[in-house]
Every structure is written in structure tokens, then in C-alpha cells.
Design an enzyme around this catalytic site. Structure first.
Site, PDB file in Angstrom:
ATOM      1  N   HIS A 122      46.653  38.310  31.234  1.00 56.39           N
ATOM      2  CA  HIS A 122      46.826  37.166  32.144  1.00 56.39           C
ATOM      3  C   HIS A 122      47.554  36.000  31.471  1.00 56.39           C
ATOM      4  CE1 HIS A 122      42.939  35.806  30.287  1.00 56.39           C
ATOM      5  NE2 HIS A 122      43.477  34.612  30.462  1.00 56.39           N
ATOM      6  N   ASP A 152      43.008  43.713  30.739  1.00 59.71           N
ATOM      7  CA  ASP A 152      43.445  42.369  30.352  1.00 59.71           C
ATOM      8  C   ASP A 152      43.968  42.332  28.916  1.00 59.71           C
ATOM      9  OD1 ASP A 152      44.024  39.731  30.910  1.00 59.71           O
ATOM     10  OD2 ASP A 152      42.069  38.980  30.280  1.00 59.71           O
ATOM     11  N   SER A 226      42.519  31.733  25.250  1.00 55.15           N
ATOM     12  CA  SER A 226      42.684  33.076  25.779  1.00 55.15           C
ATOM     13  C   SER A 226      43.645  33.890  24.921  1.00 55.15           C
ATOM     14  CB  SER A 226      43.218  33.007  27.199  1.00 55.15           C
ATOM     15  OG  SER A 226      43.160  34.256  27.801  1.00 55.15           O
TER      16      SER A 226
END
Length: 471
Positions: A122, A152, A226
């Protein structure tokens, strides 16, 4: 960034940790109890700094630019053909518009010679331009080798010039309570380090339709973390920070990281194929709850119950049957149906897999060849039916009679919205067994169901056997 209870960390992240007593927090080289007097001059202070200095150059900042298509609110006047013609509006009404975006995340260099960097899928989604900033301040252009949204995980490649890679640890050896350190670039603050512990393992159900086996940690993770590193006290990468649980978008101490071992299998395929070629075993599965385990005569409530085997699938060719309980894949224990889904979903098409299972409480092993997905077939809707005196609450709404000739219990009809319909029973099903006991007629079914909290039914549907769980 998502504003729901779960936030992905592309510029959205999580977690915080509460201090623990000194005797439980100290690493091996830290004294359990602080000395009553000051240590002699020159005595080294316990610190994570040496490890952080060693691994930090492998953690990078990832900046992305791109465009996303955005559909605005639809004007109801555009549904009027005359209005569209008068104002020369396109026949299909409002079109999606493109909006530029810019975001930031983190990544970890896993192969310095190849220039490979792992991050979250993402983080680089919809990105047309990716810039990697190293700890020494250098900016490098990156390209996407491959990206896998279900796990992911994404793999980037930069020019391999004087890069530092991180050592990969064995995430399967993690235990709740182990110390961990999160390194990333939250809020654009380069190379921020936070520490905490492993708060939980094997977390699932965070994102629908994803392959999940998250490490939960209270090491503070924030927006921009992230794709960053979660390391143990040896400086080994044991997780890739991915998401948070938060009602406000703030840090409440619950963060999630993708285990390194799970990411490895994805990265192997991204390097070889540029994508993940997932195969299918060809089974429908359900959890083995304590009442189901009791009904099947199992010692423990673990594994995945096979409720149906797809015709001509890898599972059918391997000899797997409805009613089997799969307990291990390639020698690794399968504790739940979610673990089985993850284990099979991370295998490549054409790969052989050894499956351990229980059939009638007896251990067996089979070998299956993972096949390419051929698409799912929708199940037909259940027809109407009633039953005045169900043998079990889960059979409410099913009209049952003794099956002619062959024996068993015939389901004549099933009422829409009933408990039986919700369980998956259909008209013309023939119930052959309940909780491993053969049933030749309705009386025997009632006897088998007497006092049972759950029923595991073996059902003949057409020429195949399926399993129905009733609670």
C-alpha cells in the site's frame, strides 16, 4: 491512510508501549536491578545504541508521487438524457477525475548487491514516481519489481551503490514478551527508533480477503512507519510494520507487522515472477471449535475441518475427503483454518505439498500438487421448506424424511432464512452420518443429535460428499 478502526501505514500507523518493571524489561546485558550506588567511572551503560547504529543504514525513507482516480458526488440531473444533451455532458455522466497525491513510508534493504528493498504494497500503490532516501542523505530512484496486495508486500529495486542490508531473522521463533524495536520514518522524522515487546502472535481478521499472520507489538509505530523494520535485540529483521488498530487515528499501543518468514515466500515469487502465482488446494474449510472437536472425537480443537472437496481439484486427486481435519502442511502444524488458508495461499502453482490430516480420528498423510485457480462456482439458492419438530436446532427449517432405498435422511426442502439454510443444507441432500455415527433413518438422526451442542453432518449431494456444521 484509512480513517477506520484499522489504519494501514503508508502514511498511517500505530502503537505505543507502557513501561514494564525493570526486571522484566532488561535485555541480557542490562542489570535486573539498578545498583544502589553510581557505577564506577568508565563503566559502559546498557544501551541498544550499538545495535541501532548497525541496522539503521538498512532502513530507508520512501517518497511516492502519483495520481488516483476519484469519483465525485453524482448530480441527479445527469440522469436526465435531455439535460445531458442540452449541456453537452458525456452520456455516462460524471467521469472519475484524477487527483495527484504525495505520500511517504519506509522500507528495508534486504539485498545490498541486488539493490532490493522490501516495503508494504500500500506504500507504493498507484505510485508513478518512487524516491528512496538513505540514512546518509542520498536520494535514489526506485522501480517496483513486484507488489502483492493480499499479503501487503512489495519489492523495490534501486541502483546498488554502497548499500547496507539487514540480516533476516526467524519470525517463527518469536514468543509473546520478546523485546522488539521499530525503526522507520514517522511523520517525516528520519530514522526514528521505538522499543516495546511482542504483544501477540498469529493475529488475523484485520483485513478481509488478505493473507494474515500478524505480529502484534506495542513498540510505537506512527504514520510514515509503514514498510519499516521490526527487529529483535540482535538486530535481525523479524517483521515489516504494516497497520494499526485505532479509533481516532492516534497511537493506542496496538500495531501489526508482517512476519519475516511470511514475507520471504512472497518475496521469492516477486523476484522470480514479478507477481505471486497463488494456487488452490480445492477445499472449503471451517474452524475446529471445541464442540466440533468433541463431536468428531478429537483430542484438541485444532486444525481445519474440510467441509467440501472441489471436483477434480488437487485435494480430490490427493485423496482428501469431506470430514477430514487438516493438521499440518509440509511438517508445520496448522492450528486453525486461517493458518491453512495462509499456508496454501503462499505456495506456488505446481508445488508439491505434504498434508497431514485426521480421518475418523486416525492420522494420515497425503501429497497434493497445488493447481492454478480455475474460478469459483456460485452455489444455488436454497429452496423453501419447513420442519415442525427438528432433530436439532440447527435443522430448524428443514423438512426431513427417511431416504428411500439407499438409507439415510433425505432433506425434502429448506426454508429460506432458516437455521438449516444458513448452515448450508439444500433440498435433496441426503444425511448419511452425524458426529461420526451412521444414520440410516430419521430416528437414528434424532438419537445421534440428542443432547449434542453441535452436529457434524456427512451429506451426500449429487454424487459427492460434503460436511455441514450445525450449532
Amino acid at each position: 491512510m484509512k480513517t477506520s478502526a484499522l489504519l494501514m501505514l503508508g502514511l498511517a500507523a500505530c502503537a505505543a508501549h507502557a513501561p514494564l518493571p525493570a526486571q522484566t524489561m532488561a535485555p541480557a546485558n542490562v542489570p535486573a536491578v539498578l545498583p544502589a550506588t553510581a557505577p564506577p567511572a568508565g563503566t559502559p551503560m546498557p544501551s541498544l545504541a550499538p545495535m541501532i547504529k548497525r541496522v539503521s543504514p538498512a532502513v530507508v525513507n520512501i517518497g511516492t508521487r502519483g495520481t488516483v482516480k476519484e469519483r465525485g458526488e453524482r448530480n441527479p440531473l445527469l440522469d436526465d438524457p435531455f439535460f445531458r444533451r442540452f449541456f453537452d455532458a458525456p452520456p455516462e455522466g460524471i467521469q472519475p477525475r484524477e487527483r495527484p497525491f504525495q505520500s511517504a513510508g519506509s522500507g528495508v534493504i534486504i539485498d545490498a548487491k541486488a539493490g532490493h528493498i522490501v516495503t508494504n504494497a500500500h506504500v507504493v500503490e498507484n505510485a508513478s514516481e518512487i524516491t528512496v532516501t538513505l540514512q546518509d542523505g542520498r536520494d535514489l530512484k526506485a522501480e517496483v519489481v513486484g507488489s502483492d496486495a493480499p499479503s501487503d508486500v512489495a519489492l523495490l529495486k534501486v541502483k546498488p551503490e554502497n548499500l547496507t542490508q539487514i540480516a533476516l531473522g526467524d519470525s517463527d521463533r518469536l514468543e509473546v514478551g520478546d523485546f522488539v524495536v521499530a525503526i522507520g520514518n514517522p511523520f517525516g522524522l528520519q530514522h526514528t527508533v521505538t522499543s516495546g515487546i511482542v504483544s501477540g502472535l498469529g493475529r488475523t481478521g484485520i483485513n478481509a480477503d488478505s493473507f494474515e499472520n500478524f505480529i502484534q507489538t506495542d513498540a510505537s509505530i506512527n504514520p510514515g512507519n509503514s514498510g519499516g523494520a521490526l527487529v529483535n535485540l540482535r538486530g535481525e529483521l523479524i517483521g515489516i510494520n504494516s497497520a494499526i488498530l485505532s479509533r481516532s487515528g492516534g497511537n493506542i499501543g496496538i500495531g501489526f507487522a508482517i512476519p519475516t518468514n511470511m514475507a520471504r515466500s512472497v518475496l521469492d515469487q516477486l523476484i522470480r515472477f514479478g507477481s505471486v502465482k497463488r494456487g488452490l488446494l480445492g477445499v472449503n474449510i471451517a474452524p475446529v471449535t471445541p464442540d466440533v472437536a468433541q463431536a468428531l472425537g478429537l483430542a484438541t480443537a485444532a486444525g481445519a475441518l474440510v467441509t467440501q472437496v472441489v471436483e477434480s481439484s488437487a485435494a480430490e486427486k490427493a485423496g482428501i475427503r469431506a470430514g477430514d481435519v487438516i493438521t499440518a502442511v509440509n511438517g508445520r502444524a496448522v492450528k486453525s483454518h486461517t493458518e491453512l488458508r495462509n499456508a496454501i495461499g503462499l505456495l506456488r502453482v505446481g508445488e508439491k505439498v505434504e498434508i497431514a490430516l485426521l480421518r475418523d480420528a486416525q492420522a494420515r498423510k497425503v501429497t497434493a500438487l497445488i493447481e492454478e485457480p480455475k474460478g469459483a462456482v456460485a452455489a444455488p439458492a436454497a429452496p423453501a421448506a419447513t420442519d415442525k419438530e427438528p432433530a436439532h436446532r440447527g435443522l430448524t427449517g428443514a423438512a426431513l424424511v427417511d431416504a428411500p432405498e439407499a438409507g439415510g435422511v433425505l432433506v425434502r426442502s429448506v426454508a429460506p432464512g432458516s437455521a438449516a439454510a444458513a448452515a448450508g443444507l439444500r433440498a435433496d441432500d441426503v444425511i448419511l452420518a452425524a458426529n461420526r455415527a451412521r444414520v440410516a433413518n430419521l430416528a437414528q438422526l434424532r438419537e445421534a443429535a440428542k443432547g449434542a451442542a453441535s452436529l457434524v453432518l456427512n451429506v451426500r449431494r449429487g454424487g459427492r460428499i460434503t460436511v455441514i456444521l450445525l450449532r
